[in-house]
Design an enzyme around this catalytic site. Structure first.
Site, PDB file in Angstrom:
ATOM      1  N   ALA A  80       0.846  -1.198   0.000  1.00  0.00           N
ATOM      2  CA  ALA A  80       0.000   0.000   0.000  1.00  0.00           C
ATOM      3  C   ALA A  80       0.876   1.241   0.000  1.00  0.00           C
ATOM      4  O   ALA A  80       2.028   1.207   0.448  1.00  0.00           O
ATOM      5  CB  ALA A  80      -0.919   0.012   1.222  1.00  0.00           C
ATOM      6  N   ASP A  81       0.313   2.315  -0.507  1.00  0.00           N
ATOM      7  CA  ASP A  81       1.002   3.596  -0.431  1.00  0.00           C
ATOM      8  C   ASP A  81      -0.034   4.691  -0.214  1.00  0.00           C
ATOM      9  O   ASP A  81      -1.128   4.641  -0.778  1.00  0.00           O
ATOM     10  CB  ASP A  81       1.801   3.877  -1.701  1.00  0.00           C
ATOM     11  CG  ASP A  81       2.793   5.010  -1.481  1.00  0.00           C
ATOM     12  OD1 ASP A  81       3.649   4.873  -0.586  1.00  0.00           O
ATOM     13  OD2 ASP A  81       2.710   6.035  -2.171  1.00  0.00           O
ATOM     14  N   THR A  82       0.316   5.636   0.624  1.00  0.00           N
ATOM     15  CA  THR A  82      -0.589   6.735   0.967  1.00  0.00           C
ATOM     16  C   THR A  82       0.047   8.059   0.588  1.00  0.00           C
ATOM     17  O   THR A  82       1.244   8.267   0.819  1.00  0.00           O
ATOM     18  CB  THR A  82      -0.887   6.739   2.483  1.00  0.00           C
ATOM     19  OG1 THR A  82      -1.494   5.499   2.846  1.00  0.00           O
ATOM     20  CG2 THR A  82      -1.817   7.889   2.864  1.00  0.00           C
TER      21      THR A  82
END
EC number: 3.6.1.9
Length: 201
Positions: A80-82
């Site tokens: 995941a990346d935010t």
């Protein structure tokens, strides 16, 4: 390493670990060699919305390579990346204190967007989802921004703030996923797992 892990997490984020644990998913963190720099740079002309999905895919790809190199047992891989997006501009993790202060000043009194892209790799298939949350931050005084940076909390966080920490008092309203702002949208993650045929506890 957790007992009887059901998936690999290609992230060192303690918040993502906490969220997976919250929904009862035993997992093992892949301690991947970090790429150069604090954040993957945005490509020229690349839309902010495309950037976050690309960086999540990159993490998943690096995780797959690491699994092969380490001869790890085959398990689903989650990455995941935010990122925080303000007026179409990506605000990643601050490089230093002055960068953190500048980000907080830019976000102060605004409604901005937090996107978290989630990528699941299972049996050579790729599953993807993006959580979009609109966040309203009250106006912060210069003294408040400085005190917040003194706490050490802004570092290592997209947009230089953590909604689950001291900065929670800065946020007047969110429209979307609280867990997505933290770093792993649980609803979207659960949907990916279901699509891949992975039963939740």
């Amino acid at each position: 390493m957790d007992h009887c892990p059901r998936l690999y997490l290609a992230s060192a984020s303690p918040r993502r670990r906490e969220l997976l644990t919250q929904v009862g998913l035993a997992h093992t963190v892949l301690h991947l060699p970090a790429p150069p720099g604090e954040d993957e740079p945005q490509w020229p002309g690349e839309a902010a919305a495309d950037y976050v999905l690309r960086t999540a895919r990159d993490k998943a790809q690096r995780g797959q390579i690491w699994m092969r190199e380490q001869n790890l047992p085959a398990l689903p891989l989650l990455a995941a990346d935010t990122t925080v997006i303000l007026d179409g501009r990506v605000l990643g993790k601050p490089a230093d204190r002055s960068d953190a202060v500048a980000m907080l000043a830019a976000l102060s009194g605004t409604k901005h967007e937090v996107r978290t892209a989630v990528v699941l790799v299972h049996e050579d298939r790729l599953y993807e989802a993006v959580s979009i949350t609109h966040v309203s931050m009250r106006a912060l005084t210069a003294a408040e921004r400085e005190r917040y940076c003194d706490s050490g909390e802004p570092y290592g966080k997209a947009g230089a703030y953590g909604i689950q920490g001291l900065a929670g008092s800065f946020i007047s309203h969110i429209d979307g996923s609280y867990s997505g702002v933290m770093g792993l949208p649980l609803f979207e993650t659960a949907e990916l797992l279901r699509r891949a045929g992975i039963a939740l506890p």
